[in-house]
Design a protein around this motif. Structure first.
Motif, PDB file in Angstrom:
ATOM      1  N   GLY A 284      54.156  23.284  25.683  1.00  0.00           N
ATOM      2  CA  GLY A 284      53.561  24.229  25.950  1.00  0.00           C
ATOM      3  C   GLY A 284      51.396  23.284  25.775  1.00  0.00           C
ATOM      4  O   GLY A 284      50.613  23.765  26.570  1.00  0.00           O
ATOM      5  N   LYS A 285      51.212  22.748  24.969  1.00  0.00           N
ATOM      6  CA  LYS A 285      50.538  21.616  24.938  1.00  0.00           C
ATOM      7  C   LYS A 285      50.211  21.202  26.362  1.00  0.00           C
ATOM      8  O   LYS A 285      49.064  21.198  26.647  1.00  0.00           O
ATOM      9  N   VAL A 286      51.164  20.622  26.792  1.00  0.00           N
ATOM     10  CA  VAL A 286      50.260  19.520  28.231  1.00  0.00           C
ATOM     11  C   VAL A 286      50.517  20.961  29.078  1.00  0.00           C
ATOM     12  O   VAL A 286      49.396  20.079  29.966  1.00  0.00           O
ATOM     13  N   LYS A 287      50.989  21.939  29.339  1.00  0.00           N
ATOM     14  CA  LYS A 287      50.496  22.427  30.379  1.00  0.00           C
ATOM     15  C   LYS A 287      49.354  22.921  30.364  1.00  0.00           C
ATOM     16  O   LYS A 287      48.431  23.360  31.475  1.00  0.00           O
ATOM     17  N   ARG A 288      48.946  23.174  28.991  1.00  0.00           N
ATOM     18  CA  ARG A 288      47.790  24.270  28.639  1.00  0.00           C
ATOM     19  C   ARG A 288      46.501  23.425  29.081  1.00  0.00           C
ATOM     20  O   ARG A 288      45.837  23.411  29.695  1.00  0.00           O
ATOM     21  N   VAL A 289      47.006  21.935  28.550  1.00  0.00           N
ATOM     22  CA  VAL A 289      45.624  20.580  28.594  1.00  0.00           C
ATOM     23  C   VAL A 289      45.914  20.676  30.113  1.00  0.00           C
ATOM     24  O   VAL A 289      44.434  20.584  30.950  1.00  0.00           O
ATOM     25  N   ILE A 290      46.708  20.417  31.557  1.00  0.00           N
ATOM     26  CA  ILE A 290      47.104  20.496  32.844  1.00  0.00           C
ATOM     27  C   ILE A 290      46.247  21.302  32.887  1.00  0.00           C
ATOM     28  O   ILE A 290      44.660  20.762  33.997  1.00  0.00           O
ATOM     29  N   GLU A 291      46.516  22.466  32.818  1.00  0.00           N
ATOM     30  CA  GLU A 291      45.617  24.215  33.505  1.00  0.00           C
ATOM     31  C   GLU A 291      44.293  23.867  33.217  1.00  0.00           C
ATOM     32  O   GLU A 291      43.230  24.722  33.894  1.00  0.00           O
ATOM     33  N   LYS A 292      43.627  22.855  31.990  1.00  0.00           N
ATOM     34  CA  LYS A 292      42.095  23.181  31.960  1.00  0.00           C
ATOM     35  C   LYS A 292      41.508  22.282  33.352  1.00  0.00           C
ATOM     36  O   LYS A 292      40.358  22.551  33.716  1.00  0.00           O
ATOM     37  N   LYS A 293      42.278  21.414  34.408  1.00  0.00           N
ATOM     38  CA  LYS A 293      41.646  21.005  35.072  1.00  0.00           C
ATOM     39  C   LYS A 293      42.373  21.813  36.716  1.00  0.00           C
ATOM     40  O   LYS A 293      41.201  22.066  37.318  1.00  0.00           O
ATOM     41  N   ALA A 294      43.229  22.431  36.704  1.00  0.00           N
ATOM     42  CA  ALA A 294      44.560  22.910  37.937  1.00  0.00           C
ATOM     43  C   ALA A 294      45.526  23.354  37.608  1.00  0.00           C
ATOM     44  O   ALA A 294      46.228  23.285  35.964  1.00  0.00           O
ATOM     45  N   PRO A 295      45.771  24.533  38.308  1.00  0.00           N
ATOM     46  CA  PRO A 295      46.875  25.199  37.951  1.00  0.00           C
ATOM     47  C   PRO A 295      48.543  24.353  38.283  1.00  0.00           C
ATOM     48  O   PRO A 295      47.966  23.431  38.473  1.00  0.00           O
ATOM     49  N   VAL A 296      49.397  24.925  37.328  1.00  0.00           N
ATOM     50  CA  VAL A 296      50.553  24.075  37.305  1.00  0.00           C
ATOM     51  C   VAL A 296      51.428  24.930  38.456  1.00  0.00           C
ATOM     52  O   VAL A 296      51.900  26.229  38.351  1.00  0.00           O
ATOM     53  N   ASP A 297      52.066  24.203  39.371  1.00  0.00           N
ATOM     54  CA  ASP A 297      52.245  25.340  40.431  1.00  0.00           C
ATOM     55  C   ASP A 297      54.075  24.623  40.461  1.00  0.00           C
ATOM     56  O   ASP A 297      55.040  26.371  41.003  1.00  0.00           O
ATOM     57  N   GLU A 298      54.766  24.143  40.054  1.00  0.00           N
ATOM     58  CA  GLU A 298      56.095  23.943  39.374  1.00  0.00           C
ATOM     59  C   GLU A 298      56.462  23.445  38.396  1.00  0.00           C
ATOM     60  O   GLU A 298      55.975  22.240  37.694  1.00  0.00           O
ATOM     61  N   VAL A 299      57.629  24.066  37.308  1.00  0.00           N
ATOM     62  CA  VAL A 299      58.223  23.168  36.328  1.00  0.00           C
ATOM     63  C   VAL A 299      59.298  23.361  37.232  1.00  0.00           C
ATOM     64  O   VAL A 299      60.056  23.834  36.852  1.00  0.00           O
ATOM     65  N   ILE A 300      59.668  21.967  36.842  1.00  0.00           N
ATOM     66  CA  ILE A 300      61.118  21.807  37.686  1.00  0.00           C
ATOM     67  C   ILE A 300      61.870  21.100  36.541  1.00  0.00           C
ATOM     68  O   ILE A 300      61.211  20.258  35.816  1.00  0.00           O
ATOM     69  N   LEU A 301      63.181  21.833  35.731  1.00  0.00           N
ATOM     70  CA  LEU A 301      64.241  21.634  34.563  1.00  0.00           C
ATOM     71  C   LEU A 301      65.134  21.033  35.313  1.00  0.00           C
ATOM     72  O   LEU A 301      66.177  21.109  36.711  1.00  0.00           O
ATOM     73  N   VAL A 302      64.836  19.624  35.034  1.00  0.00           N
ATOM     74  CA  VAL A 302      66.367  18.783  36.015  1.00  0.00           C
ATOM     75  C   VAL A 302      67.575  18.689  34.768  1.00  0.00           C
ATOM     76  O   VAL A 302      66.934  18.687  33.361  1.00  0.00           O
ATOM     77  N   LEU A 303      68.504  18.997  35.277  1.00  0.00           N
ATOM     78  CA  LEU A 303      70.133  19.262  34.904  1.00  0.00           C
ATOM     79  C   LEU A 303      70.730  17.868  35.184  1.00  0.00           C
ATOM     80  O   LEU A 303      70.982  18.115  36.516  1.00  0.00           O
ATOM     81  N   ASP A 304      71.475  16.918  34.481  1.00  0.00           N
ATOM     82  CA  ASP A 304      72.884  16.722  34.745  1.00  0.00           C
ATOM     83  C   ASP A 304      73.733  17.074  35.184  1.00  0.00           C
ATOM     84  O   ASP A 304      74.431  18.366  34.083  1.00  0.00           O
ATOM     85  N   ALA A 305      74.465  17.298  35.656  1.00  0.00           N
ATOM     86  CA  ALA A 305      75.231  18.345  36.710  1.00  0.00           C
ATOM     87  C   ALA A 305      76.939  18.071  36.298  1.00  0.00           C
ATOM     88  O   ALA A 305      77.587  19.070  36.184  1.00  0.00           O
ATOM     89  N   THR A 306      76.686  16.889  35.638  1.00  0.00           N
ATOM     90  CA  THR A 306      78.089  16.351  34.976  1.00  0.00           C
ATOM     91  C   THR A 306      77.921  17.228  33.202  1.00  0.00           C
ATOM     92  O   THR A 306      79.454  17.068  32.995  1.00  0.00           O
ATOM     93  N   THR A 307      77.385  17.347  33.339  1.00  0.00           N
ATOM     94  CA  THR A 307      77.860  18.216  31.207  1.00  0.00           C
ATOM     95  C   THR A 307      78.107  19.346  30.987  1.00  0.00           C
ATOM     96  O   THR A 307      77.735  19.865  30.076  1.00  0.00           O
ATOM     97  N   GLY A 308      78.295  20.158  32.735  1.00  0.00           N
ATOM     98  CA  GLY A 308      79.123  21.413  32.801  1.00  0.00           C
ATOM     99  C   GLY A 308      78.038  23.019  31.381  1.00  0.00           C
ATOM    100  O   GLY A 308      76.979  22.485  31.171  1.00  0.00           O
ATOM    101  N   GLN A 309      78.839  22.682  30.508  1.00  0.00           N
ATOM    102  CA  GLN A 309      78.183  24.305  29.682  1.00  0.00           C
ATOM    103  C   GLN A 309      77.282  23.507  29.105  1.00  0.00           C
ATOM    104  O   GLN A 309      76.753  23.941  28.209  1.00  0.00           O
TER     105      GLN A 309
END
Length: 383
Positions: A284-309
């Motif tokens: 939350g802090k990282v996103k808020r601080v970034i947005e003092k300079k510019a909006p965040v266009d994408e927040v991409i969640l990286v998932l390992d497809a092999t981990t399943g559930q």
């Protein structure tokens, strides 16, 4: 008495009294003993000169050579080019389903097996049941039984479950003079930092300019890794010392992107999944601080497809912490079961936008639902 006369001869000096002379050998200069190294110069013996110590020259500093920049291929068509690799790891699901649907008798037991096959492929219980009900109804009503007809029905249903109509646009284009800003989030070990590097490479292959922000400051290797990716393709990398404030690095990365007028800024974040509260505070802090300079266009969640559930549980935590706009599924070419694409989208309500289909630098591709489904069921087309 006789007379004595003294005669003086002019010009003669009185003879000095005799003194004893030393023996001749004592008058000769004493010669020092000569060794093998003594030399004589002009007949005069000299002592040996002490050896001159040679000073070692300091080694020349290594010449830093910048790695030759690579020109990555464009992202367009990557998924199609990688389709054969995807098919090799995923078409067991399609073959199994088609074999079951092609049986002479489609009774309850057969449909239970179809559902079980889908569940074991990480499709999820609810989506699997929905697919079976839909297929069962269509087969019964339409009476379709030929392999081509069954493949068509299965393709249609899989495409609907994968979400063929979802908007998978990855917002990486600048708005005016402001770069697009992407945050990459996810647990360490999912390939998050590698995905940042591969995405930067893909964008540069499309003619974009990129700044990478190494905001995962809790892992020194993450910043080094990102710097290596950047150096290979000419992307600027913003980093600080290990343990620095991640929000500060993210802020500086966006500021650098604005100063250099680049197209895209990609910020790699820490993936420590300790407690939900700590994670929320940090991201939350990282996103808020970034947005003092510019909006965040994408927040991409990286998932390992092999981990399943297990990967699904991680995904839910991140979804509760930060507003995710898309998913990058890594390692989809290995032991991963393609059904996780359906499950994760259904659970999080956001589309899979990127897939990693190998270890190579150009194995990250924009997700194409039709290519994915065709690879699963094997439509007979060449890769």
């Amino acid at each position: 008495m006789g007379t004595l006369y003294f005669v003086f001869r002019p010009g003669r000096k009185a003879v000095p009294p005799k003194t004893e002379q030393p023996p001749p050998d004592l008058l000769a200069p004493r010669e020092p003993a000569r060794g093998a190294g003594d030399q004589e110069e002009g007949g005069v013996a000299t002592l040996p000169r002490p050896p001159v110590e040679e000073k070692e020259e300091p080694p020349a500093p290594p010449v830093e050579t910048k790695p030759e920049l690579e020109l990555p291929p464009p992202s367009a068509g990557r998924m199609v080019r990688l389709r054969a690799r995807l098919a090799r790891s995923q078409n067991a699901l399609g073959r199994g389903l088609l074999d079951l649907l092609s049986r002479d008798k489609l009774d309850d037991d057969t449909w239970d097996e179809v559902e079980e096959t889908l569940i074991t492929a990480d499709v999820g219980v609810a989506p699997a049941r929905a697919m079976v009900e839909e297929l069962r109804t269509k087969v019964k009503v339409l009476g379709t039984r030929t392999p081509e007809e069954l493949r068509g029905l299965l393709r249609e249903e899989l495409l609907k479950q994968v979400g063929g109509d979802m908007d998978r646009t990855l917002r990486t284009a600048p708005t005016g003079e402001r770069p697009a800003v992407l945050m990459m989030v996810g647990v360490n070990g999912t390939g998050k930092t590698t995905t940042c590097g591969k995405l930067a490479r893909s964008l540069i292959g499309d003619g974009r300019t990129v700044v990478l922000g190494a905001a995962d400051t809790f892992r020194a290797a993450a910043a080094d890794q990102l710097e290596t990716w950047g150096a290979r393709v000419g992307a600027t990398v913003v980093r600080k010392e290990e343990g620095a404030d991640p929000a500060s690095v993210a802020f500086d990365a966006v500021a650098t992107g604005l100063d250099l007028k680049v197209d895209t800024v990609i910020v790699d974040t820490a993936g420590r999944l300790h407690t939900k509260t700590g994670l929320m505070d940090e991201l939350g802090k990282v996103k808020r601080v970034i947005e003092k300079k510019a909006p965040v266009d994408e927040v991409i969640l990286v998932l390992d497809a092999t981990t399943g559930q297990n990967g699904m549980r991680q995904a839910r935590v991140f979804a509760e912490v930060v507003n995710i706009t898309g998913i990058a599924l890594t390692k989809l070419d290995g032991t991963a079961k393609g059904g996780i694409v359906i499950n994760v989208q259904r659970e999080l309500g956001v589309p899979v936008k990127l897939v990693g289909l190998g270890e190579g630098p150009d194995d990250l591709a924009p997700f194409d639902p039709e290519v994915f489904v065709d690879a699963i069921i094997g439509d007979g087309k060449s890769a």
